[in-house]
Structure formats: structure tokens, C-alpha cells
Design an enzyme around this catalytic site. Structure first.
Site, PDB file in Angstrom:
ATOM      1  N   ARG A   1     -11.841   7.000  -3.338  1.00  0.00           N
ATOM      2  CA  ARG A   1     -10.905   5.944  -2.980  1.00  0.00           C
ATOM      3  C   ARG A   1     -11.325   4.638  -3.623  1.00  0.00           C
ATOM      4  NH1 ARG A   1      -7.638   7.612   1.278  1.00  0.00           N
ATOM      5  NH2 ARG A   1      -6.905   5.512   1.694  1.00  0.00           N
TER       6      ARG A   1
ATOM      7  N   HIS B   1      -3.754  -5.665   1.203  1.00  0.00           N
ATOM      8  CA  HIS B   1      -3.507  -5.935   2.607  1.00  0.00           C
ATOM      9  C   HIS B   1      -4.610  -6.850   3.094  1.00  0.00           C
ATOM     10  CE1 HIS B   1      -6.223  -2.395   2.809  1.00  0.00           C
ATOM     11  NE2 HIS B   1      -6.719  -3.040   3.849  1.00  0.00           N
TER      12      HIS B   1
ATOM     13  N   CYS C   1       0.821  -1.217   0.000  1.00  0.00           N
ATOM     14  CA  CYS C   1       0.000   0.000   0.000  1.00  0.00           C
ATOM     15  C   CYS C   1       0.858   1.271   0.000  1.00  0.00           C
ATOM     16  CB  CYS C   1      -0.992  -0.024   1.150  1.00  0.00           C
ATOM     17  SG  CYS C   1      -2.424   1.025   0.824  1.00  0.00           S
TER      18      CYS C   1
END
Lengths: 250, 457
Positions: free
Chosen positions: A127, A193, A93
Site C-alpha cells: 500500500r 484525505h 480515495c
């Protein structure tokens, strides 16, 4: 054999349970008779070539990332030397973004990157959040890797750069190219993740084998497979989630 | 332009929908009326809130908002008729439904989701807002912690001129809002005997002004505590209401001196854990701003019964089920700490769901420090839609895989846990939010507790 991990900025970059990745590496190494030694590397602490078999950079929130970005960018040479020396690297990330050439935020402010991965990242509208599944091929072996992504940045790989995988379900690097992550030799970076490694034990083993290659100065060793019963179940559920509710490529 | 229906007609229509929802056994009807009202007239919430003669108060926080709001209700409801979203429906629709539910309400008292707070504040125009804490939680829903803090700052700046902002000064990001507020009341804890080291992956450990790591005189819960920046000198604001001389009595209770500018009283709170001392202190600070006397505050806090799923004890036949909601690392760490302090149970059921209300991203389970609890458990039943993920977490945390039972079905897991619990014993159940609701439904269906919307009434 002892595997030395340099964990960069664990106090700043730990938002998506990066500790989980370390726990998985430590246990899977121990089950093969190896010992993982994790050394935190904070701002200003030097990386000397040969010191580390694996370097790890996790993810943080914007504020924390901005706090460490100049320090990470200033490590461009020492990181490149470590990789040239054969060390492995895993970045997740925010760490993945900041190891590219730059990260440009919403207001146009640019965080410099360390230039390890051939990519650039620009914050986009909205996002990219959701479960994600990618198909990887590493050294001839094919696996699916399941995770969760949550990033404003859209990462564009340079032409000819090698992604970590192709998006099966979810957004990936930018929500449109179909690429996810990046690989340069023994260095891999990804947005996944969840954490990344607990539900993708094969990827954990690949990373460990690269680190062991550096530690022993030879080729990556073969590993006896582990039963991984729970890990496989966790992977299957996560993969189903990606199909059912992962982001859609534009 | 569409002409809105008269408000009484809208109210009748929306209430009817709530009753239908309950009749159809679709739940408590705690959000449907508000949604209908919204469709009929998007400005009805403003009009309903404006009718309340004593105005409204809002409570928000990552952790403890349901409990804090319920405490304020316990303190003020003998004297004041409340519109209160006590069933935990804390988005705009839930607030609207609570406004609809009661004719003759004088004061609105609403717990509000962190993300929904700015909009609710804009519509309801509160006279008081109580802000408890900000921990990382559900990043998949609200984005990053900083974004929530920024939106809160803008919200505080736009509150009505005479509104008061009650903030937890022990949280750097929240305490900082006192500087933005026209009128602020700051609460916190002062008892370094209860300090713990900053946890792994603590939030907000960097100075809000200059980014240097804070030095903590004492950290009490996560990053909440007495902090100072060694570089720029930013410190915890002066506290107006303080909890001192705190004594924790295992799983049963806690007591503390509540020190206000006008009086100091000893409080015996029938809830365990430092985090509930925070909730009680915040509730006292808000209730005081709403006109509550010292006696009312003491009586309300001492007579408080846990909000559903928050250390709620349910008798199930000859066994007791204790439900402790766990939904993020900070809350999980406090539950673990409280369980250890009370003498840990031999077994527990831990339930992980990944619906939107739980957070679809389950990575937070890795940031909870389960290890001290695992070290004391003989066995654990893991359940919920992400049970396997939880099992992996515990095994990589060093727990023996043979002591982890994987029972994805929630009801089956509860039964297995009860089976493992001796008669007269206690079973601790640690669920995420939707798992908690589902498990509660199971025990309700078996007649052991009432539906949450009845408890709430």
C-alpha cells in the site's frame, strides 16, 4: 443561497472521516451566508439532473467498496448528465478510484467504474501510505494541498488528462508519475484525505464556489477570504510531515 | 548454519540490556531485551514459551486488551506465577521481554497487538486466545479492518489442537471466528436498556456472510451488540458467558450479573463504562478457561485497579488528574459517553500526537462524536504535535474558537489545565498513546506517580 449536496453512500464510504469534509463545507458556506443541504444517496436512490449542486463520494474499505461498486457504475449516465448540467463533484480515495474506468484488485477481479475520470486503477504490491503534499493550480490560482494517502491502487491517468496537482512529497496517483488526483471541469478526484478540506480551506472554497455557480446558474462567485488561522497552522504541520516522512516517488 | 548460544547465556545477555536501558533512562527496558534475544537467537521465544509449565494465553482486541489482560492477571496471579507484559509492550519483542523477565513463571499471559497476533501465536503456541473486538484503528499501520480479520481467521485455524478460542460474540467479525475454532467460548452482553443507536461510521455493519446490513436488537458499544442478518439469517452466536442486569455508576464503577454455564455472581467493578463490562466479561471467560474459580474471578475483578492511562487517577498536589486514553473513534465515543454519564467536567485537556504508535493518520478525530461533550465544556486545552488539527476539529464541530486554547507543548498544556482547575477539583486529560506516556512521564518526574514499568512489575 441553498447549496444541495448529494452525498453518495455515506453508510458505506466513510473510512477517512468524510464527515469532516461535509462539516467544513457546511460551516464555510454558512459564514458566507449560504446554506448547505446534504442529502444522502444510498444504493438505488436516483440522481436526477439539476437535483444537486455538488456530488460527493468518499472512501471505504475494500469490502464496502465492492458492495456499492455495481450501483455506482450503473450511474454512469446520470452522473455524466449532472456534470454536463454544471454540477460540481468531489471524490476522495475509493470514490476517486471507482469514478474511473475500472479498479482491478489483487486477484485480478475487476470492479467496474463510472467512467467520469479518464483513468484506470490496478492494485499493486504494497500500500502507498503516508503524508502527502501536492502543488495545484485551479483556474489560475496556485496552492499547496496537504493530506494523507493510504491506497493499494495505482491510478494511471490517460495521456493528456489533467491531474489535480503535482506531487511535492508523497506518492500520489501511482508512486511514479508525479501526478496526484484528476480534474475534469468542476469535478475533482484525489487520494488525499486527513480529511481533505479542514486543512486546505482554499480547496473547500473552490469546491463551494463551483457548487454555487451551478446553484445560481452563473459564474463561480468571489468569496471574501476568512482568517483561517487554525486551518493554516494545521496545514503547515501536515505539509512539514509530508516533507519529513511522506512516501518517496520511485 | 549459525549455532545458537545456550539459552541461559542468551537470557543473561538480553536481561543485561534491559537493565542498561533503564539505567540510561531510555525507558522501561520493556522491549530491548526481547530485541536483543531476537538478534541472538530468533527461535529463543519459542523455547522460552515452551518452558512454561502451564503454557500461555494471549489477549488481543483493538480496544481494551491492556485492561482485559490486567484483569486476568489480577484474577490468576495469587495462585500462579505469571510472565505478563503488563507495561503494554505488545509486539513480538515485548512478549519476548516479558518471557525473559521472570524466572519460575508458570503461565505466560500476554496482550498482543492485533497485527502482531498471528506471529506471536505461531511462536508461543498458546493454550488459549481471547479476542475482544475489531474497530477501525491505525489503518495507516495495519491496512484495512478486513485484512486483520482475515489474518485472525487463519491464526485461529492454526492454533494447537487443544487450544481454546474465547471470542466476543457481540462483534460480528470476531464472533464469526467461533465457527473456525476447534473449541470456542463465546461471551457478550445482554441488557437492551443500555442499547444506543449505531454510531456514525460504524464498522462491521454488513453481514459477514452475505453483506446485507445487520438489524440490531441492541448495539452496546459501537457495532458490538445483538445483531441478526435479515437476509441470510446469520445471528450473534449463542453466548456461553453473559453480563446481564448491568448498572452503570457514573465515573466510579459498574455492576452486573456474570452468568456462566456453572454459576452466576454479581460483580461490582471499580471501573466505569460499558466497554469495561466487556473487558471484565472477556477476562472472566479467559480466566475460567485457565482454571480460575468463581471466587477468584469475583475477587480479581472487584479488586481491580485501572491499567495505566485507562481511567487512571493521579493525585497532583491538591488536584486530581484523570487520564483517559483515546486512540480511535470507538474508544473516543465511549470515553465521551462515560464522561457525560458521570456529569461532564467544565474543562478538559485533549492531546493529539501522530507518532507511529498513535497512528500517523489523524483523520480519526473527525469520526469521534465529540459534539455532546463540547456542548457541555466551558473550555478545552488542545495539545500535542497535531494540536492545531484538533483545534480545527473542535471549531468545525461548533465549539467557540475563543474557548479553545492551543498549547502544543504537552507539559505546558497540563500546567494550563491544572491552573484552570480549582483546588480539590478534577482535571480530565484525554491523550493519544504517546501523549499519554509523555504526560505520565511529566507527573512521574514531579513525583506524583511511579514509572509505568514499576507499576507493571
Amino acid at each position: 443561497m441553498r447549496i444541495v449536496v448529494g452525498h453518495l453512500y455515506p453508510e458505506h464510504l466513510n473510512i477517512y472521516a468524510d464527515r469532516g469534509n461535509m462539516a467544513v463545507l457546511a460551516r464555510r458556506a454558512a459564514l458566507r451566508g449560504h446554506e448547505l443541504e446534504v442529502r444522502p444517496l444510498g444504493v438505488g436512490e436516483p440522481i436526477r439532473p439539476g437535483d444537486h449542486d455538488l456530488l460527493y463520494v468518499g472512501g471505504g474499505q475494500d469490502r464496502e467498496q465492492a458492495l456499492i461498486a455495481p450501483d455506482l457504475a450503473a450511474r454512469r449516465r446520470s452522473l455524466a448528465e449532472a456534470l454536463a448540467d454544471g454540477a460540481a463533484l468531489l471524490a476522495v480515495c475509493g470514490g476517486y478510484q471507482l469514478l474511473g474506468r475500472f479498479y482491478r484488485g489483487h486477484q485480478g477481479a475487476e470492479l467496474p467504474g463510472a467512467g467520469i475520470f479518464p483513468h484506470e486503477t490496478v492494485a499493486g504490491q504494497g500500500r502507498l501510505i503516508g503524508d502527502v503534499l501536492i502543488a495545484c493550480e485551479l483556474d489560475g490560482e496556485r496552492w499547496n494541498v496537504a493530506g494523507f494517502e493510504n491506497h493499494a491502487g495505482r491510478t494511471r491517468l490517460d495521456a493528456g488528462a489533467e491531474p489535480l496537482g503535482r506531487v511535492v512529497a508523497g506518492f500520489g496517483n501511482d508512486g511514479e508519475s508525479g501526478f496526484e488526483g484528476c480534474r475534469v471541469g468542476r469535478a475533482i478526484g484525489t487520494y488525499l484525505h486527513g480529511p481533505l478540506l479542514p486543512r486546505n480551506p482554499w480547496l473547500a472554497d473552490w469546491v463551494l464556489r463551483q457548487a454555487l455557480a451551478h446553484a445560481s446558474g452563473s459564474e463561480p462567485p468571489a468569496f471574501e477570504p476568512l482568517p483561517d488561522v487554525l486551518e493554516r497552522q494545521a496545514h503547515e504541520v501536515a505539509a512539514r510531515r509530508a516533507y519529513a516522512r511522506g512516501g518517496k516517488l520511485r | 548454519m549459525r549455532v545458537p548460544l545456550p539459552l541461559p547465556l542468551e537470557i543473561a545477555l538480553a536481561r543485561g540490556a534491559g537493565r542498561l536501558s533503564r539505567l540510561a533512562r531510555r525507558g522501561g527496558g520493556t522491549t530491548i531485551p526481547g530485541k536483543i534475544l531476537w538478534l541472538l537467537d530468533p527461535r529463543a521465544i519459542e523455547r522460552l514459551a515452551a518452558r512454561l509449565p502451564l503454557g500461555s494465553a494471549l489477549v488481543s482486541a483493538t480496544n481494551g486488551k491492556t485492561t482485559t489482560t490486567a484483569m486476568v492477571a489480577e484474577i490468576v496471579q495469587r495462585r500462579v506465577e505469571l510472565a505478563h507484559n503488563s507495561a503494554g509492550a505488545n509486539l513480538v519483542s515485548g512478549v519476548a521481554s516479558a518471557l525473559l523477565a521472570r524466572d519460575g513463571a508458570q503461565l505466560g499471559l500476554f496482550e498482543v497487538d492485533e497485527g502482531a497476533l498471528p506471529e506471536v501465536a505461531r511462536r508461543v503456541r498458546p493454550r488459549a486466545v481471547c479476542l475482544g473486538n475489531l474497530f477501525r484503528d491505525q489503518l495507516d499501520r495495519w491496512g484495512e479492518l478486513e485484512l486483520v480479520a482475515d489474518r485472525w481467521r487463519a491464526m485461529v485455524a492454526e492454533l494447537p489442537r487443544d487450544a481454546v478460542t474465547v471470542v466476543n460474540g457481540d462483534d460480528p467479525q470476531v464472533g464469526y471466528l467461533a465457527e473456525t475454532a476447534r473449541r470456542a467460548v463465546v461471551f457478550g452482553l445482554d441488557d437492551p436498556r443500555h442499547a444506543t443507536p449505531l454510531p456514525h461510521a460504524a464498522d462491521s455493519r454488513w453481514c459477514v456472510r452475505c453483506g446485507t446490513p445487520y438489524r440490531y436488537e441492541a448495539a452496546y458499544v459501537g457495532h458490538l451488540g445483538d445483531y441478526a442478518c435479515p437476509a441470510c439469517g446469520h445471528v450473534r452466536p449463542a453466548l456461553d458467558l453473559v453480563a446481564r442486569a448491568i448498572e452503570l455508576d457514573g465515573l466510579e464503577a459498574s455492576s452486573f450479573d456474570l452468568v456462566t454455564p456453572d454459576w452466576t455472581r454479581r460483580i461490582r467493578l471499580p471501573l466505569p463504562g460499558l466497554y469495561n463490562v466487556y473487558n471484565a466479561t472477556g477476562a472472566a471467560a479467559l480466566a475460567r478457561e485457565l482454571g480460575a474459580s468463581a471466587d477468584e474471578i469475583v475477587r480479581g475483578l472487584e479488586g481491580f485497579a485501572p491499567a495505566f492511562g485507562r481511567f487512571e487517577r493521579i493525585a497532583v498536589g491538591d488536584r486530581e488528574v484523570v487520564v483517559l486514553l483515546v486512540k480511535n473513534p470507538a474508544g473516543g465515543n465511549e470515553v465521551v459517553r462515560t464522561l457525560l454519564a458521570g456529569g461532564p467536567p467544565p474543562r478538559a485537556v485533549v492531546a493529539l500526537n501522530d507518532a507511529i504508535a498513535d497512528g500517523q493518520d489523524v483523520s480519526w478525530i473527525w469520526d469521534v462524536d465529540w459534539e455532546p461533550l463540547l456542548a457541555r465544556l466551558e473550555g478545552v486545552v488542545v495539545t500535542g504535535s497535531r494540536a492545531a488539527e484538533l483545534a480545527v476539529r473542535f471549531v468545525y464541530g461548533g465549539f467557540d474558537a475563543s474557548a479553545v486554547e492551543l498549547v502544543p507543548d504537552l507539559e505546558g498544556a497540563l500546567d494550563r489545565g491544572l491552573e484552570l482547575t480549582p483546588a480539590g477539583g478534577r482535571l480530565f486529560v484525554l491523550p493519544t498513546y504517546t501523549a499519554m506516556l509523555a504526560l505520565r512521564e511529566v507527573v512521574t518526574a514531579r513525583g506524583f506517580t511511579r514509572p509505568y514499568w514499576e507499576d507493571a512489575a
